[in-house]
Write a protein that holds these residues in place. Sequence first.
Motif, PDB file in Angstrom:
ATOM      1  N   UNK A   1       0.817  -1.206   0.000  1.00  0.00           N
ATOM      2  CA  UNK A   1       0.000   0.000   0.000  1.00  0.00           C
ATOM      3  C   UNK A   1       0.855   1.261   0.000  1.00  0.00           C
ATOM      4  N   UNK A   2       0.247   2.360  -0.455  1.00  0.00           N
ATOM      5  CA  UNK A   2       0.925   3.664  -0.439  1.00  0.00           C
ATOM      6  C   UNK A   2       0.163   4.600   0.494  1.00  0.00           C
ATOM      7  N   UNK A   3       0.801   5.704   0.832  1.00  0.00           N
ATOM      8  CA  UNK A   3       0.139   6.711   1.660  1.00  0.00           C
ATOM      9  C   UNK A   3      -1.111   7.237   0.945  1.00  0.00           C
ATOM     10  N   UNK A   4      -1.038   7.318  -0.380  1.00  0.00           N
ATOM     11  CA  UNK A   4      -2.189   7.771  -1.169  1.00  0.00           C
ATOM     12  C   UNK A   4      -3.355   6.798  -1.033  1.00  0.00           C
ATOM     13  N   UNK A   5      -3.064   5.483  -1.066  1.00  0.00           N
ATOM     14  CA  UNK A   5      -4.116   4.468  -0.876  1.00  0.00           C
ATOM     15  C   UNK A   5      -4.788   4.646   0.481  1.00  0.00           C
ATOM     16  N   UNK A   6      -3.953   4.871   1.469  1.00  0.00           N
ATOM     17  CA  UNK A   6      -4.446   5.005   2.838  1.00  0.00           C
ATOM     18  C   UNK A   6      -5.305   6.257   2.992  1.00  0.00           C
ATOM     19  N   UNK A   7      -4.829   7.380   2.439  1.00  0.00           N
ATOM     20  CA  UNK A   7      -5.584   8.640   2.527  1.00  0.00           C
ATOM     21  C   UNK A   7      -6.925   8.535   1.816  1.00  0.00           C
ATOM     22  N   UNK A   8      -6.935   7.815   0.707  1.00  0.00           N
ATOM     23  CA  UNK A   8      -8.179   7.630  -0.042  1.00  0.00           C
ATOM     24  C   UNK A   8      -9.207   6.897   0.827  1.00  0.00           C
ATOM     25  N   UNK A   9      -8.761   5.844   1.512  1.00  0.00           N
ATOM     26  CA  UNK A   9      -9.663   5.074   2.376  1.00  0.00           C
ATOM     27  C   UNK A   9     -10.159   5.930   3.550  1.00  0.00           C
ATOM     28  N   UNK A  10      -9.259   6.734   4.123  1.00  0.00           N
ATOM     29  CA  UNK A  10      -9.650   7.620   5.228  1.00  0.00           C
ATOM     30  C   UNK A  10     -10.683   8.649   4.772  1.00  0.00           C
ATOM     31  N   UNK A  11     -10.451   9.242   3.611  1.00  0.00           N
ATOM     32  CA  UNK A  11     -11.380  10.257   3.077  1.00  0.00           C
ATOM     33  C   UNK A  11     -12.748   9.656   2.792  1.00  0.00           C
ATOM     34  N   UNK A  12     -12.754   8.462   2.235  1.00  0.00           N
ATOM     35  CA  UNK A  12     -14.020   7.783   1.925  1.00  0.00           C
ATOM     36  C   UNK A  12     -14.864   7.582   3.180  1.00  0.00           C
ATOM     37  N   UNK A  13     -14.182   7.357   4.305  1.00  0.00           N
ATOM     38  CA  UNK A  13     -14.890   7.069   5.548  1.00  0.00           C
ATOM     39  C   UNK A  13     -14.975   8.276   6.483  1.00  0.00           C
ATOM     40  N   UNK A  14     -14.531   9.449   5.979  1.00  0.00           N
ATOM     41  CA  UNK A  14     -14.575  10.696   6.744  1.00  0.00           C
ATOM     42  C   UNK A  14     -13.870  10.550   8.104  1.00  0.00           C
ATOM     43  N   UNK A  15     -12.670   9.986   8.039  1.00  0.00           N
ATOM     44  CA  UNK A  15     -11.852   9.789   9.239  1.00  0.00           C
ATOM     45  C   UNK A  15     -10.601  10.656   9.141  1.00  0.00           C
ATOM     46  N   UNK A  16     -10.287  11.375  10.206  1.00  0.00           N
ATOM     47  CA  UNK A  16      -9.054  12.173  10.287  1.00  0.00           C
ATOM     48  C   UNK A  16      -8.015  11.379  11.068  1.00  0.00           C
ATOM     49  N   UNK A  17      -6.829  11.232  10.513  1.00  0.00           N
ATOM     50  CA  UNK A  17      -5.758  10.479  11.166  1.00  0.00           C
ATOM     51  C   UNK A  17      -4.623  11.422  11.565  1.00  0.00           C
ATOM     52  N   UNK A  18      -4.205  11.330  12.813  1.00  0.00           N
ATOM     53  CA  UNK A  18      -3.030  12.057  13.305  1.00  0.00           C
ATOM     54  C   UNK A  18      -1.967  11.011  13.613  1.00  0.00           C
ATOM     55  N   UNK A  19      -0.864  11.036  12.889  1.00  0.00           N
ATOM     56  CA  UNK A  19       0.148   9.991  13.033  1.00  0.00           C
ATOM     57  C   UNK A  19      -0.245   8.768  12.228  1.00  0.00           C
ATOM     58  N   UNK A  20       0.261   7.591  12.642  1.00  0.00           N
ATOM     59  CA  UNK A  20      -0.121   6.353  11.961  1.00  0.00           C
ATOM     60  C   UNK A  20       0.688   6.088  10.710  1.00  0.00           C
ATOM     61  N   UNK A  21       1.227   4.902  10.596  1.00  0.00           N
ATOM     62  CA  UNK A  21       2.024   4.523   9.431  1.00  0.00           C
ATOM     63  C   UNK A  21       1.240   3.648   8.477  1.00  0.00           C
ATOM     64  N   UNK A  22       1.823   3.391   7.320  1.00  0.00           N
ATOM     65  CA  UNK A  22       1.162   2.566   6.310  1.00  0.00           C
ATOM     66  C   UNK A  22       0.977   1.140   6.806  1.00  0.00           C
ATOM     67  N   UNK A  23       1.848   0.708   7.727  1.00  0.00           N
ATOM     68  CA  UNK A  23       1.699  -0.647   8.273  1.00  0.00           C
ATOM     69  C   UNK A  23       0.404  -0.801   9.072  1.00  0.00           C
ATOM     70  N   UNK A  24      -0.234   0.337   9.421  1.00  0.00           N
ATOM     71  CA  UNK A  24      -1.508   0.292  10.122  1.00  0.00           C
ATOM     72  C   UNK A  24      -2.676   0.704   9.210  1.00  0.00           C
ATOM     73  N   UNK A  25      -2.450   0.703   7.912  1.00  0.00           N
ATOM     74  CA  UNK A  25      -3.509   1.065   6.963  1.00  0.00           C
ATOM     75  C   UNK A  25      -4.741   0.185   7.179  1.00  0.00           C
TER      76      UNK A  25
END
Length: 463
Positions: free
Chosen positions: A406-430
Amino acid sequence: MGSKLKGKDLIKLGFPKNNSINIALGLLNRYRKKEKKERILNEAKEVLKNPEDFKNDPIWAKVVEGLIQPVEVKFHQLKNTRAPFSIYGENEIDEKAKFQLYDALKLPIAVAGALMPDAHAGYGLPIGGVLATDNAVIPYGVGVDIGCRMCLTIHPMKANYIKGNQYKLEKILANHTKFGMRETHDVKHDHEIFSRPEFDDIPMVKGLKSKAYRQLGTSGGGNHFVEFGVVNITDENNEFGVKPGEYVGVLSHSGSRGLGANIARHYTDMAKRQCPLPKNVQHLAWLDLNTHDGQEYWLAMNLAGDYAKACHDNIHHRIAKLLGSQPIAKIENHHNFAWKEMVDGVERIVHRKGATPASYGELGIIPGSMTAPGFIVRGLGNEESLQSASHGAGRKHSRRASKDKFTRSDMNHMLNMNEVTLIGGGIDEAPMAYKDIRKVMKNQQELVEVVGTFQPKIVRMDR
């Protein structure tokens, strides 16, 4: 007389030429090396003369055991047959995790086992593994993060409070929650846990007290988090007195920090020395609860578990104060621990390594991922599962595989889809690194019933 205590000094006093001398030297040189040799030898004479008087002494008790009833160190072979077991959601669990449970079930001390639907491979017991043993505790069956647990507080605010106060809540999590090895709170709080006798009575724990004080109210790295989210209570007859509807919730996931990690390492090393096993199961070495070391680990483990609870209490207290709100309910549970429980009418030691206690009527929290809901559950007391359930969704991809996949872009896309704000967190926790929590819950309908859900909205993790 030389200044350093030696084995021949103890032999001259009358110590038998067995392992009790090595035990005494090891403990005294580690914990009392600054004391005068003459004073220690005078005390040693008293130990030889009246060993019963020293059975509860933090240093000499282990030596007394070596004098009166030495621990027999012998190589243990695995049995040819497995203890009885059950697996839930078997088709969703990787083979390595299953074989780790199968090996554990062949231990001479194994009585019964179970594998939860979120299970995946770990060290010793698989994550999601449950094992009942006969009067023995396996430090790695509890895990490195002793007392890792969930805690949810429900606040009397409507769910739309989160969206209307997004910036304020983000700042609370960013500035007032601490994660990882280095972050601690500027303003330290005291807690009754630090007056516990174990901090004085157990020598190796005594040296960890200052670290525990510094880390109170902080969270670990990895998959640990503190979140604001929407709690939806669906059960009208819930035990915590909250009417069905949506509320603001604070959910935390963390354990016993450096205190628990050091206890786990120390007693695992001790168990490996006392209980040699075949190489593939050496992490499953155990301590007999009839021995000094077994009893000492049990006390240290329970202290670490209570300290983990104290950390969560501190986190939720700080956040409630910043919100200007008192929670109307609190739900919490360990999922890395060992308990004395009845199994088929006999008291056993039940290890849950990444599993939620689910005795009849017992409440717990099973989180999803940072975008998937968590579930407030009530245990159904299923004896086939050793009254246990999953501790989360469980990993679908390892940390390394997640970074590759996964990429950071993949992760951000999933967060945006679910209206979740993430502070910190790595791709290993996508979120994509985890199994489908809804499928996991479906595979354990006979273990727990759902009381409500928690949907994450603002998530804080280690950076």
